[in-house]
Design an enzyme around this catalytic site. Sequence first.
Site, short mmCIF file in Angstrom:
data_model
loop_
_atom_site.label_atom_id
_atom_site.label_comp_id
_atom_site.label_asym_id
_atom_site.label_seq_id
_atom_site.Cartn_x
_atom_site.Cartn_y
_atom_site.Cartn_z
N SER A 1 0.79 -1.24 0.00
CA SER A 1 0.00 0.00 0.00
C SER A 1 0.82 1.29 0.00
O SER A 1 0.26 2.36 -0.19
CB SER A 1 -0.96 0.01 1.20
OG SER A 1 -2.03 -0.87 0.97
N LYS B 1 0.41 3.36 -2.99
CA LYS B 1 -0.73 4.27 -3.13
C LYS B 1 -0.27 5.73 -3.17
O LYS B 1 -0.91 6.56 -3.82
CB LYS B 1 -1.72 4.04 -1.99
CG LYS B 1 -2.40 2.67 -2.05
CD LYS B 1 -3.21 2.37 -0.81
CE LYS B 1 -3.85 0.97 -0.92
NZ LYS B 1 -4.55 0.55 0.30
N TYR C 1 -3.10 -2.37 -10.59
CA TYR C 1 -3.07 -2.19 -9.13
C TYR C 1 -2.30 -3.31 -8.45
O TYR C 1 -1.44 -3.06 -7.60
CB TYR C 1 -4.51 -2.13 -8.61
CG TYR C 1 -4.62 -2.11 -7.11
CD1 TYR C 1 -4.32 -0.96 -6.38
CD2 TYR C 1 -5.04 -3.24 -6.40
CE1 TYR C 1 -4.42 -0.94 -5.00
CE2 TYR C 1 -5.14 -3.23 -5.03
CZ TYR C 1 -4.83 -2.07 -4.33
OH TYR C 1 -4.92 -2.05 -2.96
N TYR D 1 -4.02 3.59 7.88
CA TYR D 1 -5.34 2.95 7.93
C TYR D 1 -6.18 3.54 9.05
O TYR D 1 -6.12 4.75 9.30
CB TYR D 1 -5.19 1.42 8.07
CG TYR D 1 -4.34 0.78 7.01
CD1 TYR D 1 -4.55 1.03 5.66
CD2 TYR D 1 -3.29 -0.08 7.35
CE1 TYR D 1 -3.77 0.44 4.68
CE2 TYR D 1 -2.51 -0.69 6.37
CZ TYR D 1 -2.75 -0.42 5.04
OH TYR D 1 -1.97 -1.01 4.08
N VAL E 1 1.11 -3.81 3.96
CA VAL E 1 1.04 -5.09 4.65
C VAL E 1 2.27 -5.98 4.36
O VAL E 1 2.40 -7.05 4.94
CB VAL E 1 -0.26 -5.87 4.33
CG1 VAL E 1 -1.46 -5.13 4.88
CG2 VAL E 1 -0.39 -6.13 2.84
#
Length: 304
Positions: free
Chosen positions: A61, A64, A189, A240, A258
């Site tokens: 992530s 992102k 992605y 998060y 993660v």
Amino acid sequence: MKKVLENIIEKNREWSKRGEVASYIPELAKANPNALGICVTTLDGEEYFAGDYDSKFTIQSISKVVTLMLAILDNGTEYVFSKIGMEPTESAFNSIVNLENNKQKKPLNPMINAGAIATVSLISGETAEEKFNRILKFTRKITGNDTIDVNNNVYLCEKATGDRNRALAYFMKGNGIIQGDVEDILDVYFKACSMEVTCRDISRIGALLANAGVLLNNERVISREACRIIKTIMVTCGMYDASGKFAVHIGIPAKSGVGGGIMAAVPRRMGIGVLGPSLDHKGNSIAGIKVLESLSQEFDLSIF
């Protein structure tokens, strides 16, 4: 600095035993739960390392942030945030509830899975391959590492187990949030999340953000304003649904993945890359957070 980092790593190693590596993507379950490393990149180009700083891991992530930069470069901030919100969430990063329960049906922010998938859909390219190659080229540029590539085993595993992400993507497609072929967007992605990096790579991304969008070679990559927006969203959404607690105790713009990585940017001071594959129940590196907390206290890094 190096001695301080070594002491911080050793002091916080025990925290790794209190978490677990990600297992919902089977390839990630192969990671060493006891690995713990850090790299600090200062804005004058000095780099300091400690622990398992040269171990490779998939960016997950943290990508992102990279795809958000590229989407803004391609479309501008106004258009990107007409499709994706800026609000934090108390739900998990892969929750579909956020999409169902907001009137606009758009993702709450670009740091959760739905938001990142929508972000990827905005990146320019005629084909999925072209889109991803632009992401890879951009990642290599901002890290100064031309050897970065996809971990193919992780990519195939993510693709095989990504049904929840498919649900998010098709929901957004049905509500007009994303355009184009859903499977192509998801393929890009999954590949972006599967790029393999080290602590040094992500610390250099952090340094770019800390330096208001300028690389260490003085080349401007993104605007100061876009960089400010991204760092603000990292503070409110980057960890998060534990972002608030992280802001209170550590106070640095950061983004976790993660795979065990945490990328942090201390404005006008440094970029930080941490690896600790053992995660807490929120999906963040349990020892990595403690390392950043120790570092923030040692050098008074909190922006608040």
